[in-house]
Enzyme design. Structure first.
Site, PDB file in Angstrom:
ATOM      1  N   THR A 269       0.831  -1.202   0.000  1.00 56.83           N
ATOM      2  CA  THR A 269       0.000   0.000   0.000  1.00 56.83           C
ATOM      3  C   THR A 269       0.865   1.252   0.000  1.00 56.83           C
ATOM      4  OG1 THR A 269      -0.066   0.121   2.414  1.00 56.83           O
ATOM      5  CG2 THR A 269      -1.800  -1.154   1.336  1.00 56.83           C
TER       6      THR A 269
ATOM      7  N   GLY B 133       2.965   4.383   0.552  1.00 54.82           N
ATOM      8  CA  GLY B 133       4.395   4.654   0.557  1.00 54.82           C
ATOM      9  C   GLY B 133       5.236   3.397   0.512  1.00 54.82           C
TER      10      GLY B 133
ATOM     11  N   ARG C 238      -7.556   6.449   4.939  1.00 56.07           N
ATOM     12  CA  ARG C 238      -8.161   5.771   6.095  1.00 56.07           C
ATOM     13  C   ARG C 238      -8.751   4.411   5.712  1.00 56.07           C
ATOM     14  NH1 ARG C 238     -11.156   9.605  10.481  1.00 56.07           N
ATOM     15  NH2 ARG C 238      -9.431  11.015  10.938  1.00 56.07           N
TER      16      ARG C 238
ATOM     17  N   ILE D 151      -5.754   2.126  12.163  1.00 56.62           N
ATOM     18  CA  ILE D 151      -6.948   1.284  12.244  1.00 56.62           C
ATOM     19  C   ILE D 151      -6.750  -0.012  11.457  1.00 56.62           C
ATOM     20  CG2 ILE D 151      -9.428   1.122  11.788  1.00 56.62           C
ATOM     21  CD1 ILE D 151      -8.613   3.136  13.977  1.00 56.62           C
TER      22      ILE D 151
ATOM     23  N   ARG E  86      20.602 -10.952  34.374  1.00 62.53           N
ATOM     24  CA  ARG E  86      21.114 -12.230  34.876  1.00 62.53           C
ATOM     25  C   ARG E  86      20.199 -12.811  35.943  1.00 62.53           C
ATOM     26  NH1 ARG E  86      26.785 -10.537  36.932  1.00 62.53           N
ATOM     27  NH2 ARG E  86      25.605  -8.625  37.272  1.00 62.53           N
TER      28      ARG E  86
ATOM     29  N   LYS F 252      23.229   3.697  48.064  1.00 67.69           N
ATOM     30  CA  LYS F 252      23.465   2.295  48.409  1.00 67.69           C
ATOM     31  C   LYS F 252      22.119   1.677  48.790  1.00 67.69           C
ATOM     32  CE  LYS F 252      26.884  -0.752  49.055  1.00 67.69           C
ATOM     33  NZ  LYS F 252      27.824  -0.563  50.174  1.00 67.69           N
ATOM     34  N   HIS F 253      21.735   0.627  48.121  1.00 68.80           N
ATOM     35  CA  HIS F 253      20.458  -0.036  48.375  1.00 68.80           C
ATOM     36  C   HIS F 253      19.293   0.941  48.317  1.00 68.80           C
ATOM     37  CE1 HIS F 253      22.741  -3.576  49.206  1.00 68.80           C
ATOM     38  NE2 HIS F 253      23.307  -3.067  50.274  1.00 68.80           N
TER      39      HIS F 253
ATOM     40  N   GLY G 252      31.256   0.446  47.023  1.00 64.67           N
ATOM     41  CA  GLY G 252      30.378  -0.382  46.198  1.00 64.67           C
ATOM     42  C   GLY G 252      29.052   0.281  45.880  1.00 64.67           C
TER      43      GLY G 252
ATOM     44  N   ASN H  88      11.177   5.657  58.008  1.00 71.52           N
ATOM     45  CA  ASN H  88      11.273   7.011  58.554  1.00 71.52           C
ATOM     46  C   ASN H  88      12.634   7.619  58.213  1.00 71.52           C
ATOM     47  OD1 ASN H  88       8.730   7.284  59.964  1.00 71.52           O
ATOM     48  ND2 ASN H  88       9.501   5.794  61.463  1.00 71.52           N
TER      49      ASN H  88
ATOM     50  N   ASP I 211      10.746  13.194  71.401  1.00 73.37           N
ATOM     51  CA  ASP I 211      12.001  12.454  71.580  1.00 73.37           C
ATOM     52  C   ASP I 211      12.904  12.503  70.350  1.00 73.37           C
ATOM     53  OD1 ASP I 211      10.303  10.874  70.086  1.00 73.37           O
ATOM     54  OD2 ASP I 211      10.505   9.072  71.323  1.00 73.37           O
TER      55      ASP I 211
ATOM     56  N   HIS J 215       8.024   4.604  50.804  1.00 75.11           N
ATOM     57  CA  HIS J 215       7.975   3.225  51.309  1.00 75.11           C
ATOM     58  C   HIS J 215       8.487   2.235  50.271  1.00 75.11           C
ATOM     59  CE1 HIS J 215       4.681   4.378  54.427  1.00 75.11           C
ATOM     60  NE2 HIS J 215       5.897   4.650  54.838  1.00 75.11           N
TER      61      HIS J 215
END
Length: 526
Positions: free
Chosen positions: A37, A39, A67, A129, A218, A277-278, A307, A420, A480, A526
């Protein structure tokens, strides 16, 4: 019926014409009739390859600005007709429907049209479509029809046709059908997400998450877990856009931590470095240049930095790379790196150096996703920021200008530390970080303890928390935690406020001579 199905007729309609001519020429060499079709047909014809226009095949002209061109029984009947089914074959013969054995379609570039910021009407015009309809038809009839939706699969199909005297195997057709349905699913997901955005519907009735495989890993967080890295259509600068200049293969944890580091360092306009880190920062600093920022960030917690992941919000230079190379580092990520930096890392064969081509916008809206049993939790990305004029001074003493700058810096870092979270900062550098504790007071104490450990290791007379400011990601439920920060030497506090005991905490701050500001915004992570 044999699972081998000869390819005698192919229909090609592609927007991405990469590899098209080579593939069409190969099909012609095997005697395959090519339908095409628009192009695609023009490109094939211009290359001197015989092609039949779909309009000539169907006897129905292409119309409505393209279309309507493949939505015709001679196309869909050719794809859907069951080979070996007498009723189907009789109907196809009666209506002059020739079987189509191979479909090669890639879709209108809807995703890239949206990504370039095109207007509403242009985006709608790039909703394909006919393509998805043909792909789904061919995939359903994979018992007989092979469907190719990715240019990467041209080579696989060519190899199979060569190996099987011009036929495809059922195993390949099943695999191609699965790939095809995933493509149309991802395409429809992109369209539905775009419509939801146009409507301002943050959480539509149905949501689909789609991605494209970038890398098989991995293993996952642990060796007994399988993992892979998928990328979405929206290429936010970061691990998805990164080019790895050197180093061994990135792991699941590398990618997760590197993403966290880069999103954090993007928060700052000044030259900044974050060491992760982590998925938690162990040092963050801004400076007059990158090398000074790196040295300051490293001094926060040089033991944990071993690391770790280093993220930089400027082009990596040779001087900074030489400093980083003194310590074992897993990954360094930056928008770019100069030749001196690359040379400085050359001897560190395992160190991964990533350049992303840009910095992510911390204010850009987005979504985060987390799986739970039987579903997903979606939320808008935490791109909340507190401006200076939004701070509410709640103590008798107001912060000094330097304290205010450090308080805002600390609260911005807080957003990227697991709750926290307690962050001590002095002069644009973290000097103590307490993360992920069940008790806020424990986070405060741990941060102070780590600061003391770093000071002792560096031979300093006192820890960096002396004369620092402190940030808490959520309110202090009791006094505290604040008292622990005061005992560590903090002079000013930033926190959201909103506790039933705010008055008690404010009174404790006043008694210790601390300045304290409320933000009215918390940053749980979290």
């Amino acid at each position: 019926m044999s699972d081998l199905m000869p390819v005698r007729r192919a229909l090609i309609s592609v927007s991405d014409k990469t590899g098209l001519i080579d593939f069409a020429r190969f099909l012609e060499s095997r005697g395959v009739e090519i339908l095409s079709t628009g192009g695609s047909a023009k490109a094939i014809r211009d290359a001197g390859i015989k092609v039949v226009e779909v309009a000539d095949h169907t006897g129905f002209p292409e119309m409505l600005d393209g279309r309507v061109k493949t939505l015709h029984p001679k196309v869909h009947g050719g794809l859907l007709g069951i080979r070996g089914n007498a009723e189907h074959e009789a109907a196809m013969a009666e209506h002059g429907i020739a079987p189509i054995d191979l479909l090669v379609v890639n879709l209108y570039p809807f995703e890239s049209t949206v990504a370039k910021g095109a207007g509403y009407d242009e985006c709608v015009e790039n909703i394909d479509i006919g393509g998805p309809a043909m792909i789904r038809a061919a995939s359903k009839n994979h018992a007989a029809v092979a469907v190719v939706v990715d240019v990467e699969d041209y080579g696989v199909v060519k190899a199979e046709l060569e190996a099987n005297n011009g036929a495809t195997t059922l195993a390949l057709r099943k695999k191609l059908a699965a790939t095809a349905y995933a493509r149309t699913g991802a395409y429809d997901a992109a369209i539905s997400q775009w419509f939801a955005k146009q409507l301002g519907d943050t959480f539509p009735r149905r949501v689909v998450v789609a991605g494209e495989l970038k890398q098989s890993l991995r293993y996952g967080e642990n060796p007994h877990q399988a993992a892979a890295f998928y990328v979405t259509g929206h290429q936010r600068p970061g691990v998805a856009t990164a080019k790895q200049l050197q180093g061994k293969e990135l792991s699941y944890n590398n990618l997760n931590d590197t993403d966290a580091a880069y999103e954090l360092v993007a928060e700052f306009d000044k030259p900044a470095v974050a060491i992760i880190k982590h998925a938690n920062p162990c040092g963050v600093a801004v400076g007059s240049d990158i090398v000074s920022a790196y040295k300051a960030a490293l001094a926060t917690d040089p033991v944990s930095a071993f690391g770790g992941i280093v993220a930089i919000n400027r082009k990596l230079d040779g001087a900074t790379a030489e400093e980083i190379a003194k310590l074992f580092t897993e990954v360094v990520i930056a928008p770019d790196a100069d030749e001196a930096a690359v040379a400085a890392f050359a001897a560190k064969k395992n160190l991964r150096l990533l350049v992303t081509g840009g910095m992510p916008d911390p204010n850009e809206p987005g979504m985060t996703l987390r799986p739970v049993a039987g579903g997903y939790l979606f939320q808008t990305k935490d791109n909340g920021r507190v401006a200076l004029q939004e701070l509410k001074v709640v103590t008798k003493r107001a912060p000094s200008q330097q304290e205010l700058e450090d308080l805002l810096f600390a609260f911005r870092v807080c957003k990227h530390v697991k709750s926290n979270a307690i962050i001590y900062v002095k002069n644009g550098t973290t000097v103590g970080i307490g993360a992920g504790q069940m008790s806020r007071v424990d986070s405060s104490r741990i941060a102070a303890w780590k600061s003391q450990e770093a000071a002792t290791a560096a031979g300093l007379a006192q820890p960096g928390t002396i004369g620092s400011v402190v940030a808490s990601d959520a309110f202090f439920p009791f006094a505290d935690g604040l008292l622990a920060a005061a005992a560590a030497g903090a002079t000013a506090v930033i926190q959201p406020g909103g506790s039933m005991r705010d008055a008690e905490v404010i009174a404790a701050a006043d008694e210790k001579g601390l300045a304290m500001v409320f933000t009215g915004m918390r940053h749980f992570r979290h």
